[in-house]
Design an enzyme around this catalytic site. Structure first.
Site, PDB file in Angstrom:
ATOM      1  N   ASN A 187       0.618  12.040   4.848  1.00 59.69           N
ATOM      2  CA  ASN A 187      -0.050  11.252   5.872  1.00 59.69           C
ATOM      3  C   ASN A 187       0.559  11.579   7.232  1.00 59.69           C
ATOM      4  OD1 ASN A 187      -1.834   9.334   6.829  1.00 59.69           O
ATOM      5  ND2 ASN A 187      -1.339   7.885   5.194  1.00 59.69           N
TER       6      ASN A 187
ATOM      7  N   PHE B  69      -2.122   7.620  11.739  1.00 60.73           N
ATOM      8  CA  PHE B  69      -2.554   8.917  11.218  1.00 60.73           C
ATOM      9  C   PHE B  69      -3.824   9.422  11.893  1.00 60.73           C
ATOM     10  CE2 PHE B  69      -4.012   5.460   8.438  1.00 60.73           C
ATOM     11  CZ  PHE B  69      -5.370   5.509   8.723  1.00 60.73           C
TER      12      PHE B  69
ATOM     13  N   TYR C 143     -17.643  34.227  43.974  1.00 60.68           N
ATOM     14  CA  TYR C 143     -16.824  33.100  43.511  1.00 60.68           C
ATOM     15  C   TYR C 143     -15.710  33.536  42.578  1.00 60.68           C
ATOM     16  CZ  TYR C 143     -20.358  29.749  45.198  1.00 60.68           C
ATOM     17  OH  TYR C 143     -21.210  29.002  45.965  1.00 60.68           O
TER      18      TYR C 143
ATOM     19  N   HIS D 268      -4.538  15.861  -3.775  1.00 59.16           N
ATOM     20  CA  HIS D 268      -4.925  16.079  -2.382  1.00 59.16           C
ATOM     21  C   HIS D 268      -4.762  17.536  -1.943  1.00 59.16           C
ATOM     22  CE1 HIS D 268      -5.066  11.790  -2.381  1.00 59.16           C
ATOM     23  NE2 HIS D 268      -5.152  11.665  -1.068  1.00 59.16           N
TER      24      HIS D 268
ATOM     25  N   ARG E 259     -12.886  34.448  45.119  1.00 57.80           N
ATOM     26  CA  ARG E 259     -12.375  33.471  46.083  1.00 57.80           C
ATOM     27  C   ARG E 259     -12.187  32.072  45.509  1.00 57.80           C
ATOM     28  NH1 ARG E 259     -16.972  30.857  49.241  1.00 57.80           N
ATOM     29  NH2 ARG E 259     -18.864  31.979  48.646  1.00 57.80           N
TER      30      ARG E 259
ATOM     31  N   GLU F  11     -12.694   5.331   5.013  1.00 53.52           N
ATOM     32  CA  GLU F  11     -12.277   6.057   6.220  1.00 53.52           C
ATOM     33  C   GLU F  11     -13.548   6.471   6.951  1.00 53.52           C
ATOM     34  OE1 GLU F  11      -9.978   8.939   4.131  1.00 53.52           O
ATOM     35  OE2 GLU F  11      -8.549   7.419   3.481  1.00 53.52           O
TER      36      GLU F  11
ATOM     37  N   TYR G 201       0.832  -1.216   0.000  1.00 50.50           N
ATOM     38  CA  TYR G 201       0.000   0.000   0.000  1.00 50.50           C
ATOM     39  C   TYR G 201       0.865   1.264   0.000  1.00 50.50           C
ATOM     40  CZ  TYR G 201      -3.100   3.732   1.428  1.00 50.50           C
ATOM     41  OH  TYR G 201      -3.783   4.915   1.474  1.00 50.50           O
TER      42      TYR G 201
END
Length: 496
Positions: free
Chosen positions: A187, A321, A272, A80, A275, A406, A50
């Site tokens: 990646n 990844f 608050y 991409h 303190r 994915e 791959y």
């Protein structure tokens, strides 16, 4: 500075974010060369692996012939590089490049020495690719933004050099990508991690400033220092809470305003926002430290896919990844930023309310004719509300991509990218509190605060005079925001 992959401390990543130009530790060279040689050996076996000789994502089953391997790697970068939106700030891009260099140089990515050298050279020469900020879902890595980074390396797109935007091909000698290299560059979690680190570093600075403005607000309201007694916090045991209480005690030590409260004030308990600062700010500090620990591990990891193991000649596909750790860390930082600002805004609101502060309404000597701090408090409220909306956890979201290959993604990029904008909102809120608290202290003259807090007052009053009559407020706010870094000097008791 020397970048030692796998061993870089948060302080060193911070230095890179702030402008340091790292050079790579030469001891990495052998592992880099061995990893590249392992890829060549895999190719020689003509087995489908791959990302080396197959397609990507849903197209992983498509075998690519030897004659097309160079085009395969170039194509993945170009296809991409599909980001949109405003360009990533240069300091964050610098972190991205350094994080990518640190990952690839560990010798588990199959990248050649020449490619590593180009990344290192870009860092040393401060040549920063122009990278659109939107387009990553945080798995399979930060593909689109890292593709824009890689595109500059092959001569496509633009870079920033000496403050000028120029075509990448005019600045860099275009790189021809070898097998696996396009995928290795794309990646990984470096976009998400860089933004999360940047958010962390800005949050740390603002946290420390907020301790000083919080102490000034106590002084302005003539609040009690009893809530910061160490015995209270030791009984609960949280490290951050104990340290914040100690810092506030030290900041106010020796204050004449404090002493006058003990003598004259009939109030039993403060609101608050005064303190409970150790409890709230201490919890924020603990959260930032936890996020920092996660990001330090992530920043030193190898997050591309597949990973090359030179000792056995294997290429193993996994899921490093996936940026879920970064998404969780970013969500924690967002929560801390939101709460620091929320508490600061409540102190501003308390100071402008005469029923709570004992000070003139809206911190002006002549309320009615003058509105004083009425609308700066509204601005602070608006910014805090905006940060609340942005603080919704990004890590609980997911949307399938790549034709359902994915099918679960981290959204770390969204979670991390919001942090700088949230931090800027927080800085504006703390700046307004700084103005309001110092104005409140002015009403107690001739009483003085502690030496440390008087220095903080002087820093502001050297640039911004007391507000006696209404004036154009925005410049005062801008100056106060710009001075916050100076408040960190000599801050006791708390380390990030």
């Amino acid at each position: 500075m020397i970048l030692r992959p796998g061993q870089v401390r948060l302080s060193e990543w911070r230095a890179i974010y702030e402008g340091a130009r790292p050079s790579l530790d030469p001891s990495c060279n052998d592992a880099i060369a061995a990893s590249a040689a392992a890829v060549e050996a895999i190719l020689a076996r003509h087995e489908p692996v791959y990302g080396i000789n197959t397609g990507f994502g849903k197209l992983a089953s498509v075998r690519i012939g030897d004659g097309d391997l160079e085009a395969l790697q170039r194509n993945i970068v170009l296809s991409h590089a599909a980001g949109v939106g405003d360009a990533v700030p240069v300091p964050v891009v610098r972190l991205m490049l350094a994080l990518k260099l640190g990952s690839l140089a560990q010798g588990a990515s199959g990248v050649r020495p020449a490619t590593i050298a180009m990344l290192s050279d870009m860092l040393m020469r401060d040549i920063m690719p122009v990278i659109p900020g939107q387009g990553s879902v945080g798995a399979s890595g930060d593909l689109a933004p890292l593709a824009h980074m890689a595109a500059a390396m092959i001569g496509v797109g633009e870079v920033i050099v000496d403050g000028e935007c120029r075509p990448a091909r005019d600045v860099l000698e275009p790189l021809t990508l070898g097998p696996k290299e396009g995928l290795a560059l794309l990646n990984g979690t470096q976009f998400s991690c860089a933004h999360a680190l940047a958010g962390l570093f800005e949050a740390e600075h603002l946290f420390r400033s907020a301790l000083v403005t919080g102490a000034l607000s106590i002084e302005a309201a003539m609040g009690s220092d009893t809530p910061f007694d160490p015995r209270i916090h030791t009984l609960r045991g949280h490290r951050g809470q104990i340290e914040v209480a100690a810092a506030l005690r030290e900041l106010m030590a020796g204050s004449a305003i404090r002493a006058s409260h003990r003598l004259d004030d009939e109030r039993v308990q403060d609101p608050y926002c005064l303190r409970c600062q150790p409890q709230v700010m201490g919890a924020c500090l603990d959260l930032l430290r936890q996020a920092g620990a996660t990001l330090e591990v992530e920043a030193n990891g190898v997050t591309d896919n597949p990973l090359i193991f030179a000792d056995t000649g294997e290429a193993l596909s996994g899921g490093n990844f996936h940026a879920e750790p970064v998404a969780f860390a970013a969500d924690m930082i967002a929560l801390a930023i939101c709460e620091i600002g929320s508490l600061s805004e409540r102190r501003i609101a308390m100071l402008v309310d005469p029923a709570l502060s004992g000070l003139p309404a809206f911190l002006t000597p002549r309320p009615g004719l003058n509105s004083g701090f009425m609308i700066p408090q509204v601005t602070a409220a608006a910014l805090v509300s905006e940060n609340k909306q942005r603080a919704y956890p990004a890590s609980v979201d997911s949307i399938p991509t790549s034709a359902n290959q994915e099918d679960h993604v981290s959204m770390a990029a969204h979670g991390a990218r919001r942090l700088l904008a949230m931090a800027e909102n927080l800085g504006q809120v703390i700046g307004i509190e700084y103005l309001a608290a110092v104005q409140g202290c002015d009403f107690h003259a001739p009483l003085r605060s502690s030496d440390r807090l008087e220095r903080a007052r002087t820093i502001l009053r050297d640039r911004v005079p007391t507000l006696d009559e209404d004036r154009y407020f925005a410049p005062d706010m801008a100056i106060a925001r710009s001075l916050l870094r100076e408040l960190e000097t000599d801050l006791p008791g708390v380390d990030s």
